[in-house]
Design an enzyme around this catalytic site. Structure first.
Site, short mmCIF file in Angstrom:
data_model
loop_
_atom_site.label_atom_id
_atom_site.label_comp_id
_atom_site.label_asym_id
_atom_site.label_seq_id
_atom_site.Cartn_x
_atom_site.Cartn_y
_atom_site.Cartn_z
N SER A 444 0.83 -1.20 0.00
CA SER A 444 0.00 0.00 0.00
C SER A 444 0.86 1.24 0.00
O SER A 444 0.37 2.32 -0.30
CB SER A 444 -0.85 0.10 1.26
OG SER A 444 -1.47 -1.07 1.56
N HIS A 465 -2.54 -3.25 -6.36
CA HIS A 465 -3.01 -2.84 -5.04
C HIS A 465 -4.51 -3.09 -4.92
O HIS A 465 -5.33 -2.32 -5.40
CB HIS A 465 -2.68 -1.35 -4.82
CG HIS A 465 -3.01 -0.88 -3.44
ND1 HIS A 465 -3.66 0.30 -3.18
CD2 HIS A 465 -2.77 -1.45 -2.24
CE1 HIS A 465 -3.81 0.43 -1.87
NE2 HIS A 465 -3.28 -0.61 -1.29
N GLU A 477 -5.63 -0.91 -8.03
CA GLU A 477 -4.67 0.03 -8.63
C GLU A 477 -3.52 -0.78 -9.25
O GLU A 477 -2.94 -1.64 -8.57
CB GLU A 477 -4.15 1.00 -7.56
CG GLU A 477 -5.22 2.02 -7.15
CD GLU A 477 -4.80 2.90 -5.98
OE1 GLU A 477 -5.07 4.11 -6.02
OE2 GLU A 477 -4.21 2.38 -5.01
P1 NAD Z 1 -1.28 -9.66 7.28
O1 NAD Z 1 -0.41 -9.38 8.41
O2 NAD Z 1 -2.73 -9.94 7.54
O3 NAD Z 1 -0.73 -10.90 6.46
C1 NAD Z 1 0.62 -11.10 6.12
C2 NAD Z 1 0.90 -12.59 6.03
O4 NAD Z 1 2.20 -12.75 5.53
C3 NAD Z 1 0.81 -13.31 7.35
O5 NAD Z 1 -0.06 -14.41 7.24
C4 NAD Z 1 2.23 -13.75 7.61
O6 NAD Z 1 2.31 -14.99 8.29
C5 NAD Z 1 2.78 -13.86 6.21
N1 NAD Z 1 4.23 -13.76 6.13
C6 NAD Z 1 5.08 -13.02 6.88
N2 NAD Z 1 6.36 -13.26 6.48
C7 NAD Z 1 6.30 -14.18 5.49
C8 NAD Z 1 7.28 -14.82 4.71
N3 NAD Z 1 8.58 -14.57 4.87
N4 NAD Z 1 6.86 -15.72 3.80
C9 NAD Z 1 5.55 -16.01 3.65
N5 NAD Z 1 4.60 -15.42 4.37
C10 NAD Z 1 4.96 -14.51 5.28
O7 NAD Z 1 -1.11 -8.44 6.27
P2 NAD Z 1 -2.14 -7.88 5.19
O8 NAD Z 1 -3.05 -6.89 5.83
O9 NAD Z 1 -2.70 -9.00 4.42
O10 NAD Z 1 -1.16 -7.02 4.27
C11 NAD Z 1 -0.31 -7.62 3.33
C12 NAD Z 1 0.12 -6.59 2.32
O11 NAD Z 1 -1.03 -6.02 1.69
C13 NAD Z 1 0.88 -5.40 2.90
O12 NAD Z 1 1.84 -5.00 1.98
C14 NAD Z 1 -0.20 -4.33 3.05
O13 NAD Z 1 0.32 -3.03 3.01
C15 NAD Z 1 -1.03 -4.60 1.84
N6 NAD Z 1 -2.42 -4.15 1.90
C16 NAD Z 1 -3.17 -4.30 3.01
C17 NAD Z 1 -4.49 -3.88 3.01
C18 NAD Z 1 -5.38 -4.09 4.20
O14 NAD Z 1 -6.45 -3.46 4.26
N7 NAD Z 1 -5.03 -4.95 5.11
C19 NAD Z 1 -5.04 -3.30 1.85
C20 NAD Z 1 -4.25 -3.18 0.72
C21 NAD Z 1 -2.94 -3.61 0.75
#
Ligand code: NAD
Length: 728
Positions: A444, A465, A477
């Site tokens: 993000s 995104h 995006e």
């Molecule tokens: P999250 O914490 O819910 O999930 C991340 C996952 O990645 C976890 O399950 C974790 O165990 C896993 N992980 C960590 N290290 C790892 C590795 N080395 N190998 C494999 N898996 C690994 O996070 P999220 O909210 O899903 O966000 C993920 C990405 O999406 C981020 O870049 C965030 O900025 C982006 N994002 C989030 C949102 C939102 O609303 N949550 C929206 C758009 C984008």
């Protein structure tokens, strides 16, 4: 460009099936006939088959020339008197997708529309009166004007794939070619009104239960069904007793007022006049066909020239524009997702639902298990057939070791927002990925220029995104950077088309477009909160403007932790810089201490049951807002109204200003993309046609002056962006 409501995904499947076209053969060479869009031929039983096959178009839509030709066909049928008439589409994709919406663009004269509509009504009335059995045989979609043609026939025979609906309300309209009276006369009028008020489609079987179609069948039985309908074996389609009772005056009055209050809750009349106009029609004239017909024509014409309908027509084309970016070809079949958390898990589930084979990796087995459980819950909610659910779950493969990376066409990374972690993952992934595969990040906030350093194939790397929740947020995006290849961007767009999402091209920049624009809106809401305005009042002001939910509720919905991290990131990155493109940035307000405290305490919003609101059963518990609704004509009312208008400007204008900054910095290419992205990514008041369209209608100079005044009263954060002067 498409100009109807025809859905896309079903086409590929339907295209393979053979249609029963009576004396015609599907795809047969069309010999020149008297009409460009219709073909007529009589079969060995003396039944005329009228095929609608709109010239140079993949879908059938109704327009003035098409209806004029239909009128000429009716002349011939009245002369020839075949034993019966079948109306069918010659397009594999469906029956008729509705009116050609380009006809609705920019119209301003209701009288001219009335004249056009009256012509259309006369033609459908002629079809209705034709002295021979008429049968519409319907496959695929049958929407809007298409359903009105079908309703003017004596019988409707649906193929199992058919779906029926009146989506006009989504354009700020109601049916205008006889649908309002023909449907409320045919089926239970409350169900009829619900169909027209919601715009929802009914599948063939439920259309049969409603009495909208006489029978549901398969292609191979069409011939026999048509013969028996023409032989008079089918009872005339008729409303039942309860339906007839509901159509009498007192019942209509009672039911109408209930419908009105329901509709008002979902779409206030002030902003969306069509539902209430439709209820008026039925309440006043239900059961009286002639009166309702006249009223339908003038009501439709009045609605079509409103700014709401014109803006919603604009929104329709904004969606088509974004969709058309996804028209290209990409033959990928396998997706690998790294990170099975909130986003990765749901992205994987959505891709599998849309036909991809998806391997889902994570460092924790529990995360993958949780994601698969959520996927199965989602599929049960959206799936109609148990085989579809089973097949999608089969395609979603847990992959703790990450073996799927090797065969993936597309790898999507969704691990926590840490630069080093992501870079480490890319380095390992690139070793295993195929040379022609694409690597995408769901980041993000991290600049793609930073993420791509060290990549062996930066040209095959980009941002996708997604927004949360992935299954409901249509917008994605597509984030580019200076090293990405054009064919990779095109492939990513095509991939999004295949999973039924709308691609929005953006350049890597802090917050991209949507978060960049939303953040000042939310931060201003936090300031209002700190200044003592109740949260319900802030939310009500935004909702009255037309936002689907207020900024405080939105912050809880998104998650206060996510809001905090986006706000921190934007505060760090949006600084005045020497780069001419970024010369000017207003300071983003300070992040309130209480936001940081709440996140530290785990009060994150909806997902934890408490944030700025308490949450119960997925709903925020709210007190009534402290703003008059509507403003009362009483002493002090003007001051109240001014206060409300200022509060609304404080929330909305910084969001629009950020959109202008994004345009100036070329984060997005044009105003249409901004407006589409903000409507489909944030729900920005659709009836206003998008943030920039709203500013244009209000007057750019008016908005700039309002921002200047807010800046002198409340601070530099309101200072208008220099980009306003570049808008024509
Ligand atoms: P999250 O914490 O819910 O999930 C991340 C996952 O990645 C976890 O399950 C974790 O165990 C896993 N992980 C960590 N290290 C790892 C590795 N080395 N190998 C494999 N898996 C690994 O996070 P999220 O909210 O899903 O966000 C993920 C990405 O999406 C981020 O870049 C965030 O900025 C982006 N994002 C989030 C949102 C939102 O609303 N949550 C929206 C758009 C984008």
């Amino acid at each position: 460009m498409k100009s109807s409501f025809a859905p896309k995904p079903a086409m590929a499947i339907l295209g393979k099936r053979d249609l029963e076209l009576g004396p015609f053969a599907l795809g047969e060479q069309q010999e020149p006939g008297p009409w460009a869009n219709w073909r007529l031929r009589t079969d060995e039983d003396g039944i005329a088959w009228l095929l609608f096959d709109k010239k140079d178009s993949s879908a059938n839509t109704l327009s003035e020339p098409v209806l004029t030709e239909l009128n000429a066909v009716l002349d011939k049928l009245e002369r020839d008197r075949p034993r019966g008439l079948v109306i069918r589409s010659g397009k594999p994709s469906g029956f008729i997708a509705g009116a050609d919406i380009t006809q609705f663009e920019g119209v301003t004269d209701p009288a001219q529309i009335e004249t056009m509509l009256r012509g259309g009504h006369e033609i459908l009335d002629r079809l209705d009166r034709l002295p021979l059995p008429t049968i519409a045989v319907i496959h695929g979609y049958c929407l809007g004007g298409g359903l009105e043609v079908a309703l003017a026939c004596d019988h409707r025979l649906a193929i199992e794939s058919a779906s029926f609906g009146f989506p006009e309300v989504l354009l700020g309209l109601h049916p205008g070619l006889g649908g309002t009276f023909r449907l409320t006369e045919l089926i239970n009028p409350v169900k009829a009104m619900t169909m027209m008020l919601t715009g929802k489609t009914e599948r063939a079987r439920s259309a049969k239960r409603l009495g909208l179609v006489d029978a549901v069948t398969q292609e191979r039985h069409v011939r026999a069904a048509v013969r028996s309908a023409v032989a008079g074996d089918w009872k005339p389609a008729k409303q039942d007793l309860i339906g007839r009772l509901m159509n009498i005056g007192p019942a209509r009055g009672f039911l109408g007022s209930r419908m009105r209050s329901e509709a008002e809750k979902k779409a206030p009349r002030k902003n969306y006049p069509a539902p209430s106009a439709l209820i008026d029609l039925w309440e006043k004239h239900g059961g009286d066909r002639d009166a309702m017909q006249k009223a339908e024509i003038s009501s439709f014409a009045r609605l079509l020239v409103t700014s709401t309908a014109q803006n919603l027509v604009r929104v329709f084309f904004l969606r088509e524009n974004l969709k058309s970016l996804a028209d290209g070809k990409w033959n990928g079949k396998r997706v690998h997702v790294i990170g099975a958390g909130a986003m990765g898990g749901d992205i994987a589930a959505w891709c599998a639902w849309n036909g991809f084979t998806v391997s889902l990796g994570d460092m924790k087995a529990e995360a993958i298990a949780g994601a698969i459980k959520r996927a199965s819950e989602l599929y049960r909610k959206i799936g109609h057939k148990s085989t579809d659910i089973r097949d999608a779950l089969d395609r979603l493969v847990p992959d703790l070791r990450g073996d799927g990376i090797r065969s993936a066409d597309l790898v999507i990374e969704a691990v926590p927002e840490k630069l080093e972690l992501k870079q480490r993952i890319y380095a390992a992934a690139e070793q295993q990925m195929r040379g022609d595969a694409i690597l995408a990040t769901n980041t993000s906030s991290i600049a793609l220029e930073q993420l791509r350093t060290g990549l062996r194939r930066p040209e095959r790397f980009l941002g996708l995104h997604f927004f949360n929740p992935v299954s409901r947020m249509q917008l994605v995006e597509v984030v580019s950077h200076d090293a990405v290849a054009q064919d990779v961007l095109a492939a990513a767009n095509a991939f999004l088309g295949r999973i039924d999402r709308l691609p929005t091209p953006v350049r890597s920049a802090p917050g991209f477009l949507v978060n960049r624009a939303l953040m000042p809106y939310m931060m201003e809401a936090f300031i209002l909160l700190d200044q003592g305005t109740p949260k319900e009042t802030i939310d009500a002001a935004a909702e009255r403007f037309g936002m689907p939910m207020g900024p405080i509720e939105l912050a809880d919905e998104v998650g206060l932790d996510i809001c905090l991290s986006v706000a921190e990131h934007l505060r760090q990155t949006l600084k005045p810089s020497a780069d001419a493109r970024d010369m000017f940035e207003r300071p983003l307000p300070d992040i309130p201490q209480w936001l940081q405290d709440k996140v530290a305490k785990g009060e994150l919003g909806r997902k934890t049951g408490k944030g700025l609101y308490e949450w119960k059963n997925g709903k925020a518990i709210k007190k009534p807002p402290e703003i008059p609704h509507p403003p009362q004509p009483a002493p002090g009312a003007q001051a109240e109204a001014d206060h409300l208008a200022e509060m609304t400007d404080r929330l909305i204008l910084p969001m629009i200003d950020a959109c202008v900054a994004c345009l100036r910095q070329r984060v997005v290419a044009d105003e249409e993309t901004v407006d589409g992205a903000m409507i489909f990514g944030t729900g920005f008041a659709p009836f206003r046609g998008g943030p920039l369209h709203y500013a244009r209608a209000r007057g750019f100079s008016n908005v700039v002056t309002a921002l200047e005044q807010l800046a002198s009263k409340y601070g530099e954060r309101f200072r208008p962006d220099p980009g306003w002067s570049q808008l024509a």
